[in-house]
Design a protein around this motif. Structure first.
Motif, PDB file in Angstrom:
ATOM      1  N   THR A  64      34.578 -34.924 -14.270  1.00 43.26           N
ATOM      2  CA  THR A  64      33.573 -35.156 -15.317  1.00 43.26           C
ATOM      3  C   THR A  64      34.268 -35.394 -16.655  1.00 43.26           C
ATOM      4  O   THR A  64      35.486 -35.192 -16.793  1.00 43.26           O
ATOM      5  N   MET A  65      33.454 -35.795 -17.624  1.00 42.65           N
ATOM      6  CA  MET A  65      34.015 -36.179 -18.916  1.00 42.65           C
ATOM      7  C   MET A  65      32.998 -35.881 -20.004  1.00 42.65           C
ATOM      8  O   MET A  65      31.781 -35.973 -19.792  1.00 42.65           O
ATOM      9  N   GLN A  66      33.514 -35.533 -21.170  1.00 37.65           N
ATOM     10  CA  GLN A  66      32.674 -35.470 -22.359  1.00 37.65           C
ATOM     11  C   GLN A  66      32.980 -36.719 -23.190  1.00 37.65           C
ATOM     12  O   GLN A  66      34.150 -37.090 -23.354  1.00 37.65           O
ATOM     13  N   LEU A  67      31.939 -37.363 -23.687  1.00 39.02           N
ATOM     14  CA  LEU A  67      32.148 -38.593 -24.464  1.00 39.02           C
ATOM     15  C   LEU A  67      31.417 -38.483 -25.796  1.00 39.02           C
ATOM     16  O   LEU A  67      30.225 -38.173 -25.837  1.00 39.02           O
ATOM     17  N   THR A 111      27.809 -34.873 -22.314  1.00 42.98           N
ATOM     18  CA  THR A 111      28.737 -34.019 -21.563  1.00 42.98           C
ATOM     19  C   THR A 111      28.466 -34.151 -20.074  1.00 42.98           C
ATOM     20  O   THR A 111      27.430 -34.668 -19.646  1.00 42.98           O
ATOM     21  N   ASP A 112      29.402 -33.655 -19.309  1.00 42.34           N
ATOM     22  CA  ASP A 112      29.291 -33.638 -17.834  1.00 42.34           C
ATOM     23  C   ASP A 112      28.998 -35.025 -17.265  1.00 42.34           C
ATOM     24  O   ASP A 112      28.156 -35.183 -16.363  1.00 42.34           O
ATOM     25  N   ILE A 113      29.646 -36.012 -17.789  1.00 44.17           N
ATOM     26  CA  ILE A 113      29.479 -37.367 -17.257  1.00 44.17           C
ATOM     27  C   ILE A 113      30.339 -37.489 -15.999  1.00 44.17           C
ATOM     28  O   ILE A 113      31.569 -37.330 -16.065  1.00 44.17           O
ATOM     29  N   PRO A 114      29.715 -37.731 -14.852  1.00 38.20           N
ATOM     30  CA  PRO A 114      30.545 -37.897 -13.638  1.00 38.20           C
ATOM     31  C   PRO A 114      31.414 -39.150 -13.775  1.00 38.20           C
ATOM     32  O   PRO A 114      30.921 -40.210 -14.192  1.00 38.20           O
ATOM     33  N   HIS A 161      24.229 -39.373 -17.697  1.00 37.77           N
ATOM     34  CA  HIS A 161      23.816 -38.758 -18.979  1.00 37.77           C
ATOM     35  C   HIS A 161      23.998 -39.724 -20.148  1.00 37.77           C
ATOM     36  O   HIS A 161      24.247 -39.316 -21.283  1.00 37.77           O
ATOM     37  N   LEU A 162      23.949 -40.981 -19.849  1.00 37.25           N
ATOM     38  CA  LEU A 162      24.051 -42.016 -20.883  1.00 37.25           C
ATOM     39  C   LEU A 162      22.856 -42.961 -20.692  1.00 37.25           C
ATOM     40  O   LEU A 162      21.808 -42.553 -20.235  1.00 37.25           O
ATOM     41  N   GLY A 163      23.028 -44.220 -21.056  1.00 36.11           N
ATOM     42  CA  GLY A 163      22.025 -45.229 -20.736  1.00 36.11           C
ATOM     43  C   GLY A 163      20.900 -45.362 -21.737  1.00 36.11           C
ATOM     44  O   GLY A 163      19.960 -46.120 -21.502  1.00 36.11           O
ATOM     45  N   LYS A 164      20.972 -44.644 -22.847  1.00 41.48           N
ATOM     46  CA  LYS A 164      19.914 -44.808 -23.842  1.00 41.48           C
ATOM     47  C   LYS A 164      20.147 -46.033 -24.701  1.00 41.48           C
ATOM     48  O   LYS A 164      19.197 -46.658 -25.191  1.00 41.48           O
ATOM     49  N   THR A 165      21.382 -46.356 -24.917  1.00 38.73           N
ATOM     50  CA  THR A 165      21.723 -47.559 -25.690  1.00 38.73           C
ATOM     51  C   THR A 165      22.961 -48.187 -25.067  1.00 38.73           C
ATOM     52  O   THR A 165      23.676 -47.530 -24.296  1.00 38.73           O
ATOM     53  N   PRO A 166      23.237 -49.432 -25.412  1.00 30.44           N
ATOM     54  CA  PRO A 166      24.526 -49.997 -25.005  1.00 30.44           C
ATOM     55  C   PRO A 166      25.661 -49.236 -25.692  1.00 30.44           C
ATOM     56  O   PRO A 166      25.445 -48.588 -26.715  1.00 30.44           O
ATOM     57  N   LEU A 167      26.839 -49.332 -25.139  1.00 30.33           N
ATOM     58  CA  LEU A 167      28.010 -48.726 -25.778  1.00 30.33           C
ATOM     59  C   LEU A 167      28.729 -49.824 -26.547  1.00 30.33           C
ATOM     60  O   LEU A 167      29.216 -50.782 -25.946  1.00 30.33           O
ATOM     61  N   PRO A 168      28.808 -49.689 -27.860  1.00 29.08           N
ATOM     62  CA  PRO A 168      29.479 -50.734 -28.635  1.00 29.08           C
ATOM     63  C   PRO A 168      30.964 -50.798 -28.308  1.00 29.08           C
ATOM     64  O   PRO A 168      31.547 -49.789 -27.877  1.00 29.08           O
ATOM     65  N   ASP A 169      31.568 -51.940 -28.496  1.00 34.69           N
ATOM     66  CA  ASP A 169      32.999 -52.053 -28.274  1.00 34.69           C
ATOM     67  C   ASP A 169      33.742 -51.230 -29.321  1.00 34.69           C
ATOM     68  O   ASP A 169      33.321 -51.139 -30.470  1.00 34.69           O
ATOM     69  N   GLY A 170      34.843 -50.645 -28.899  1.00 36.54           N
ATOM     70  CA  GLY A 170      35.594 -49.805 -29.834  1.00 36.54           C
ATOM     71  C   GLY A 170      36.722 -49.086 -29.135  1.00 36.54           C
ATOM     72  O   GLY A 170      36.879 -49.157 -27.922  1.00 36.54           O
ATOM     73  N   ASN A 171      37.525 -48.419 -29.934  1.00 40.28           N
ATOM     74  CA  ASN A 171      38.672 -47.689 -29.405  1.00 40.28           C
ATOM     75  C   ASN A 171      38.228 -46.379 -28.767  1.00 40.28           C
ATOM     76  O   ASN A 171      37.429 -45.645 -29.337  1.00 40.28           O
ATOM     77  N   VAL A 172      38.802 -46.105 -27.593  1.00 40.00           N
ATOM     78  CA  VAL A 172      38.523 -44.841 -26.906  1.00 40.00           C
ATOM     79  C   VAL A 172      39.832 -44.068 -26.810  1.00 40.00           C
ATOM     80  O   VAL A 172      40.811 -44.567 -26.267  1.00 40.00           O
ATOM     81  N   THR A 173      39.839 -42.889 -27.357  1.00 36.37           N
ATOM     82  CA  THR A 173      41.001 -42.018 -27.203  1.00 36.37           C
ATOM     83  C   THR A 173      40.665 -41.014 -26.104  1.00 36.37           C
ATOM     84  O   THR A 173      39.641 -40.333 -26.179  1.00 36.37           O
ATOM     85  N   VAL A 174      41.520 -40.977 -25.092  1.00 35.91           N
ATOM     86  CA  VAL A 174      41.203 -40.175 -23.897  1.00 35.91           C
ATOM     87  C   VAL A 174      42.134 -38.968 -23.822  1.00 35.91           C
ATOM     88  O   VAL A 174      43.352 -39.100 -23.931  1.00 35.91           O
ATOM     89  N   TYR A 175      41.530 -37.827 -23.684  1.00 39.04           N
ATOM     90  CA  TYR A 175      42.260 -36.570 -23.499  1.00 39.04           C
ATOM     91  C   TYR A 175      41.833 -35.938 -22.175  1.00 39.04           C
ATOM     92  O   TYR A 175      40.805 -36.292 -21.613  1.00 39.04           O
TER      93      TYR A 175
END
Lengths: 459, 381
Positions: free
Chosen positions: A144-147, A269-272, A302-316
């Motif tokens: 899972t992931m928190q975004l 949170t808890d995004i599979p 736990h997403l899908g309410k809006t599109p995800l804009p393009d942008g930088n993702v920092t992953v930990y």
């Protein structure tokens, strides 16, 4: 003479008594402060649509309004004036850019009514920008992931923006001209083709920009600080419009020149998630597989309410001990519509190995033409893909193989338990899962390439 | 500020002596005010100015000097038309003085002292007009309000006070413009014009596999409206011009959708206005098969000299929008081809392009499959 607080273009109003070429400024009227300002900032272009509401005191008949944009980044051809509450009674008849003056224009407004009239003035400016940034935190088991997504607005326009309703637009917009270029162009609509300025027609700047009020740095910091403390309660309202998504930040924002602001757009949170490794020599080279994160922009995730804009993702990744983190990588994600799968390429990994090795090669099934020349044959290649997973977690792997043409056949090894798929006429994909700490797994297949007349004979 | 940047003088010489060589300027007449100045902007290539003057002639030969120093007049375009003449006059010569390159002289013979009305016409450089448009699209994208603006740009060196401006359509209007001045004025407005929204994937231009690109492959989006009376326009052709499109946002404000250069649109024709790229429609195209057929050999049977091939295509269109998307697929074709089968109807745009018009329901995916025979391919040696 009035000066906008948030924007240094100058507006003066005077009634029109001389309808001829000699414009005379008489009956100067001071404009009241603006009532409201709205900024709509684009990220795909250096463009901000500014809309301000202001109350003008007009006389019945013709009124002249002069505005000056010298020293700003405003596109003068975009400036419009409307009176939404009196659209049939107040009309902007004409905008004139007089000779010998730069950065100034005269509006001729016809009003059938006298008194205080609310108007809206809109224009484009450049120098404001926004971007979307993400922080992704994987769970220790990478299931899972928190975004978190933030909107960051930066003001490099050279101007301070007093409290303004701030909106940002997600989408790829078509522009014919750069707004910054239009802001510099003189005359505003350019010259007739082939035209040269005539002798004696040198354009001379008039008056120019009034200097902005110079706030002390200390008070600027205080203002920004106040604004930041208010962020915690702010929401960003999102809605779709045509091919764009509009994010409206709750309340108003003060964005000083040179400053940026970051506001949280959402957190989930808890995004599979699915972690995959992809090997595709044609796309990524032969050094090793790329690590990918997959999830869907939908309610299940736990997403899908809006599109995800393009942008930088920092992953930990979350470490089990004391909430420490480990840095995985940084990647730029493209725009993701609602319900589309997100594919984040975290780059090459050394923890999973894919090494294709040609173990045997021979040719067969030769055909000869009437002169005895070779006219067709088969190339038979025995490939061994040597795979390994050095991680303590299972590794899902997809391997793309490309062939030189569309005439081929594959025989799989009988012990292969993964999936095989034809992607297109010369591409195939193997999919399998390697258990943790797999030192070596051999994926064998035999590829037969039909050459020359064998291509017709076989098909 | 130049009120009159060129000078029309007419010097009248009565022919009192029989020897023309002995003519002398004997009288300077005050400059007559020009009247009925018409600026014709109906041809984008050049602007025609027409102005009327009343000249007082004396019996005999009259010389009229016309000078335009500092004004961008095309000298060979100047013409003089006699409009009203109580007694017939004769235009004898037009001369260009060596000492004054930006001037000419007309010699007019008059049988009597009289006043005549003339029209002087000439082409003026560095003055033109642009047309721009502003469209406000309804939030549901079914209609738009269109306003057209005329932008006059005068850098000709000539001030034009109280002139009548004539375009190639619509009524003439009175205005004024200084040299060095640019003016924008609303030209026409039309409301509630029905529009249709289209998405276009051109397989000859756009990448086939968006996942290979690493960034979104935007699918161009345009609105189409008809320049016809039943659709709210159709009064005249629409000139080409920059068009800025906004959308009503439903909150008493607008957002900017994009801008496009509208093409010249005659009456009865559609006007297409592109706003930008959609990232809510995703197209993935793949070639799924290729098979050589009907090989033909030379007489000795050594070499294949001609063959056909069967090509199979698959185009997957995903619509992530909450509305139906009308997608136009433009597919390139070889020179000689013959359709074998296709999952959707297509039309032949030209020999090397076919078009599929596909309606993709909201949040749905549609796959278009087609295969064709490529005929008479000659192997490359």
């Amino acid at each position: 003479m009035f000066k906008f607080n948030f924007k240094p273009f100058v507006i003066t109003l005077f009634s029109l008594s001389l309808p001829t070429l000699g414009h005379a400024k008489i009956d100067l009227v001071t404009l009241p402060n603006r009532d409201q300002v709205q900024l709509t900032i684009y990220n795909a272009a250096d463009l901000t649509l500014v809309r301000e509401q202001r109350t003008l005191t007009l006389t019945q008949g013709l009124n002249r309004l002069e505005f000056s944009w010298a020293g700003t980044l405003i596109d003068p051809t975009s400036v419009q004036l409307e009176a939404p509450q009196h659209s049939d009674q107040v009309k902007l008849l004409e905008v004139s850019y007089p000779p010998n003056i730069t950065g100034s224009a005269l509006w001729k407004i016809d009003s059938k009514i006298a008194g205080e009239i609310p108007v809206e003035i809109t224009f484009f400016t450049s120098g404001l920008s926004w971007q979307s940034v993400y922080m992704a935190t994987l769970s220790s088991d990478e299931k899972t992931m928190q975004l978190e997504n933030y909107v960051r607005v930066d003001n490099n326009s050279g101007e301070d923006y007093a409290p303004a309703q701030t909106r940002v637009v997600v989408g790829k917009i078509q522009l014919l001209d750069e707004i910054a270029e239009l802001a510099r162009r003189q005359p505003p609509y350019g010259m007739p083709s082939g035209a040269l300025l005539l002798g004696g027609e040198t354009l001379v700047a008039k008056g120019g920009l009034e200097e902005d009020s110079k706030m002390k740095l200390q008070s600027r910091r205080a203002e920004v600080f106040d604004a930041v403390t208010a962020l915690s309660a702010k929401e960003i309202v999102k809605e779709g419009l045509s091919e764009y998504f509009l994010y409206t930040i709750e309340g108003t924002e003060t964005i000083l020149n040179g400053w940026g602001k970051r506001l949280r757009s959402f957190a989930a949170t808890d995004i599979p998630i699915r972690t995959w490794y992809r090997y595709d020599e044609q796309r990524y080279g032969s050094n090793g597989p790329q690590q990918f994160l997959f999830f869907n922009n939908d309610e299940t995730h736990h997403l899908g309410k809006t599109p995800l804009p393009d942008g930088n993702v920092t992953v930990y990744r979350q470490l089990p001990e004391h909430q420490h983190l480990t840095y995985i990588g940084e990647v730029y994600t493209q725009y993701i519509p609602i319900e589309q799968e997100v594919e984040l390429n975290l780059g090459q990994t050394q923890q999973v190995k894919v090494a294709p090795v040609l173990m045997n090669y021979h040719t067969e099934n030769y055909l000869f033409d009437q002169k005895g020349y070779v006219s067709g044959f088969d190339r038979v290649q025995h490939w061994q893909l040597k795979l390994a997973n050095y991680r303590n977690l299972p590794a899902n792997l997809e391997i793309f193989q490309h062939f030189p043409h569309a005439y081929w056949n594959i025989d799989q090894a009988t012990d292969f338990t993964g999936q095989f798929e034809k992607v297109d006429l010369d591409t195939v994909k193997y999919t399998l899962t390697l258990p943790p700490q797999t030192k070596e797994y051999l994926l064998n297949y035999t590829l037969t390439l039909f050459e020359g007349e064998r291509q017709v004979q076989v098909h | 500020m130049k009120r009159h940047t060129y000078v029309l003088t007419y010097l009248i010489f009565s022919l009192l002596l029989p020897a023309p060589a002995a003519w002398a300027r004997i009288k300077l007449v005050a400059l007559p005010e020009r009247e009925a100045t018409v600026v014709r902007l109906d041809n984008p290539a050049a602007t025609l100015l027409e102005e009327e003057r009343v000249l007082t002639l004396q019996t005999g030969i009259n010389q009229i000097d016309f000078a335009w120093k500092g004004v961008q007049i095309r000298p060979n375009s100047i013409r003089l038309t006699i409009l009203e003449q109580p007694a017939p006059v004769t235009l004898l010569t037009v001369s260009y003085p060596a000492a004054e390159p930006e001037s000419l002289g007309w010699e007019i013979a008059s049988p009597s002292g009289q006043q005549i009305r003339v029209r002087i016409s000439y082409l003026l450089n560095n003055i033109d007009r642009l047309v721009t448009y502003q469209a406000i699209v309804r939030k549901d994208e079914t209609a738009l309000n269109l306003a057209s603006f005329l932008v006059l740009r005068n850098f000709s060196g000539e001030n034009l006070p109280s002139s009548r401006f004539q375009l190639d359509y619509g009524e003439a209007f009175d205005s004024e413009i200084l040299t060095g001045e640019t003016k924008r004025m609303q030209f026409f407005a039309a409301t509630d014009l029905p529009i249709k929204k289209h998405f276009t994937f051109d397989a000859a231009i756009l990448p086939w596999d968006p996942k290979q690109v690493g960034d979104n492959v935007g699918i161009p989006v345009h609105y189409e409206l008809q320049n016809t009376t039943d659709q709210g326009l159709g009064q005249h052709a629409l000139w080409e011009g920059k068009t800025r499109l906004y959308s009503d946002d439903g909150h008493h404000s607008t957002i900017f959708l994009g801008e496009d250069q509208a093409e010249f649109t005659p009456v009865g024709q559609p006007l297409k206005l592109t706003i930008g790229d959609s990232r809510e429609v995703v197209v993935t195209q793949r070639q799924m098969g290729q098979q050589r057929l009907n090989e033909r050999r030379n007489q000795k049977g050594n070499d294949v000299v001609l063959y056909d091939s069967e090509e199979s295509m698959q185009v997957e269109i995903e619509n992530f929008k909450e509305q139906v998307a009308v997608v136009t697929l433009k597919e390139p074709m070889p020179e000689e081809w013959e359709m074998k089968e296709s999952s959707h109807p297509h039309k032949r745009e030209h020999n090397q392009q076919i078009i599929f018009e596909v309606e993709i329901p909201a949040k749905q995916k549609t796959v278009v499959n087609y295969s064709y025979y490529r005929r008479n391919v000659r192997p490359v040696n």
